[in-house]
Design a protein around this motif. Structure first.
Motif, PDB file in Angstrom:
ATOM      1  N   GLY A  29       9.633   3.078   3.746  1.00  0.00           N
ATOM      2  CA  GLY A  29       9.040   4.720   3.126  1.00  0.00           C
ATOM      3  C   GLY A  29       9.128   5.421   2.460  1.00  0.00           C
ATOM      4  O   GLY A  29       8.841   4.737   1.159  1.00  0.00           O
ATOM      5  N   HIS A  30       8.748   6.657   1.984  1.00  0.00           N
ATOM      6  CA  HIS A  30       7.931   6.956   1.300  1.00  0.00           C
ATOM      7  C   HIS A  30       7.966   8.231   1.268  1.00  0.00           C
ATOM      8  O   HIS A  30       6.623   9.193   0.793  1.00  0.00           O
ATOM      9  N   THR A  31       9.348   8.663   1.137  1.00  0.00           N
ATOM     10  CA  THR A  31       9.211  10.543   1.395  1.00  0.00           C
ATOM     11  C   THR A  31       9.185  10.666   3.035  1.00  0.00           C
ATOM     12  O   THR A  31       7.853  10.524   3.146  1.00  0.00           O
TER      13      THR A  31
ATOM     14  N   SER B 110       7.023  14.613   2.375  1.00  0.00           N
ATOM     15  CA  SER B 110       6.026  15.628   1.590  1.00  0.00           C
ATOM     16  C   SER B 110       5.465  14.879   0.584  1.00  0.00           C
ATOM     17  O   SER B 110       4.970  15.292  -0.113  1.00  0.00           O
ATOM     18  N   HIS B 111       6.085  13.407  -0.532  1.00  0.00           N
ATOM     19  CA  HIS B 111       5.343  12.982  -1.916  1.00  0.00           C
ATOM     20  C   HIS B 111       5.699  13.517  -2.547  1.00  0.00           C
ATOM     21  O   HIS B 111       5.074  14.078  -3.485  1.00  0.00           O
ATOM     22  N   PRO B 112       6.761  14.497  -3.043  1.00  0.00           N
ATOM     23  CA  PRO B 112       7.102  14.875  -4.505  1.00  0.00           C
ATOM     24  C   PRO B 112       7.471  13.693  -5.193  1.00  0.00           C
ATOM     25  O   PRO B 112       7.720  12.808  -5.087  1.00  0.00           O
TER      26      PRO B 112
ATOM     27  N   PHE C 280       0.853  -1.118   0.211  1.00  0.00           N
ATOM     28  CA  PHE C 280       0.091   0.134  -0.097  1.00  0.00           C
ATOM     29  C   PHE C 280       1.062   1.163   0.088  1.00  0.00           C
ATOM     30  O   PHE C 280       1.968   1.509   0.980  1.00  0.00           O
ATOM     31  N   ASP C 281       0.152   2.502  -0.292  1.00  0.00           N
ATOM     32  CA  ASP C 281       1.096   3.305  -1.031  1.00  0.00           C
ATOM     33  C   ASP C 281       0.597   4.615   0.105  1.00  0.00           C
ATOM     34  O   ASP C 281      -0.627   4.519  -0.552  1.00  0.00           O
ATOM     35  N   ASP C 282       1.251   5.449   0.777  1.00  0.00           N
ATOM     36  CA  ASP C 282       0.410   7.072   1.316  1.00  0.00           C
ATOM     37  C   ASP C 282       0.045   6.986   2.516  1.00  0.00           C
ATOM     38  O   ASP C 282       0.902   8.079   3.285  1.00  0.00           O
ATOM     39  N   GLY C 283      -0.690   5.873   2.830  1.00  0.00           N
ATOM     40  CA  GLY C 283      -0.666   6.062   4.497  1.00  0.00           C
ATOM     41  C   GLY C 283      -2.133   6.730   5.183  1.00  0.00           C
ATOM     42  O   GLY C 283      -2.362   6.855   5.541  1.00  0.00           O
TER      43      GLY C 283
HETATM   44 ZN   LIG Z   1       2.494   7.696  -3.226  1.00  0.00          ZN
END
Ligand SMILES: [Zn+2]
Length: 321
Positions: A214-216, A218-220, A96-99
């Motif tokens: 990890g997915h950064t 701030s998602h740039p 899953f991405d983002d949260g």
């Molecule tokens: Zn994402």
């Protein structure tokens, strides 16, 4: 029943029959990684409906399907098993991405019930600051501006504005969102942002055997930001996850994850902090090439569409390569 409907149904049945046949024969070997974003009823969402991968019932069927037909693996398996392992297997990893909060409320109980050790790539700044993602804010503005207009046209407007956002630099992004808000006569989104999980939820998931990446912060899209931002985005996101969840974070996923969202320079820098990184395009990581997988471009399939699409793609993922 019209002839057209009959033909459609026959075609569908034929496809399903072929799917079963190919599955019996075993059409691919390797590691198929699924990517989900949101799970739930997109039609009730006032934000970006495009980030919904599927609804709750279909997600449950998809998880039951992979449990029944494939070897479901964890990210630890991916990191530790030797190349030979993947040559003979049809392995599936769920990510899953983002949260988003529905990962906890909807997906997590299903994953627990089926004992599926999923991997969650979390954007730490969303969890810390509770602010809405820019794509969700743009969708909210467009949905308000075009209230009463047909859904397809609203979607087109959202895609246009989001595409333009990708073209501007990070330093201009606030100005851009202010302008879009002015033009839409909505202003910026001021409401509460109930869309993200919180650290307590993530800790509960960690205790139940879920993994995190990890997915950064701030998602740039990292390749569109200055390279001087990379270090912070790569390391601070990881540090917050490790601090809050008391886990080792070994893997990363590039925001958006298309081939133009990472470069060889970015891969090199990512390799200083992580053991592997996942993109978000292409099909299966082929078992016969397992010894030479690019560990900083592990392929994933972003799940979308109905159950039929899911069956087809998991049966023939090599068609996506
Ligand atoms: Zn994402």
């Amino acid at each position: 029943m019209t002839l057209l409907t009959y033909r459609k149904m026959a075609k569908q049945a034929e496809k399903l029959g072929l799917n079963r046949l190919v599955r019996l024969v075993g059409s691919w070997r390797g590691l198929l990684v699924l990517t989900y974003h949101r799970i739930g009823n997109a039609e009730q969402c006032e934000f970006d409906r495009g980030v919904y991968s599927t609804d709750e019932a279909t997600f449950a069927r998809q998880m039951e399907f992979i449990r029944r037909h494939f070897e479901v693996v964890s990210v630890d398996d991916v990191m530790r098993k030797p190349a030979d392992h993947w040559k003979r297997r049809q392995a599936v990893l769920v990510t899953f991405d983002d949260g988003y909060i529905d990962n906890y409320e909807i997906a997590f109980p299903i994953l627990k019930r089926l004992d599926i050790p999923a991997l969650f790539f979390v954007t730490s700044g969303f969890i810390d600051q509770r602010s809405i993602a820019w794509w969700d804010e743009i969708a909210w503005m467009m949905r308000k501006q075009y209230a009463g207009v047909e859904e397809d046209q609203v979607d087109d407007a959202i895609v246009d504005v989001v595409e333009k956002f990708y073209e501007i630099s990070a330093s201009e992004s606030e100005d851009y969102l202010n302008r879009v808000g002015d033009q839409a006569q909505t202003g910026r989104y001021q409401g509460a942002s109930p869309v993200w999980m919180n650290w307590g939820m993530l800790r509960e998931m960690a205790a139940a055997g879920m993994s995190f990446g990890g997915h950064t912060v701030s998602h740039p899209i990292l390749t569109r930001t200055s390279t001087s931002n990379w270090e912070h985005e790569l390391t601070e996101g990881r540090r917050r996850l490790e601090e809050e969840l008391d886990v080792d974070v070994q893997v990363f996923s590039y925001p958006v994850g298309n081939p133009d969202c990472f470069s060889s320079d970015l891969k090199q820098q990512t390799a200083k902090h992580y053991q592997a990184a996942f993109s978000c395009y292409g099909g299966v990581n082929q078992g016969k090439a397992a010894g030479s997988w690019d560990r900083f471009d592990l392929r994933r399939w972003p799940v979308y569409g109905p159950m039929r699409q899911f069956r087809m793609t998991t049966t023939w993922p090599q068609l996506l390569n």
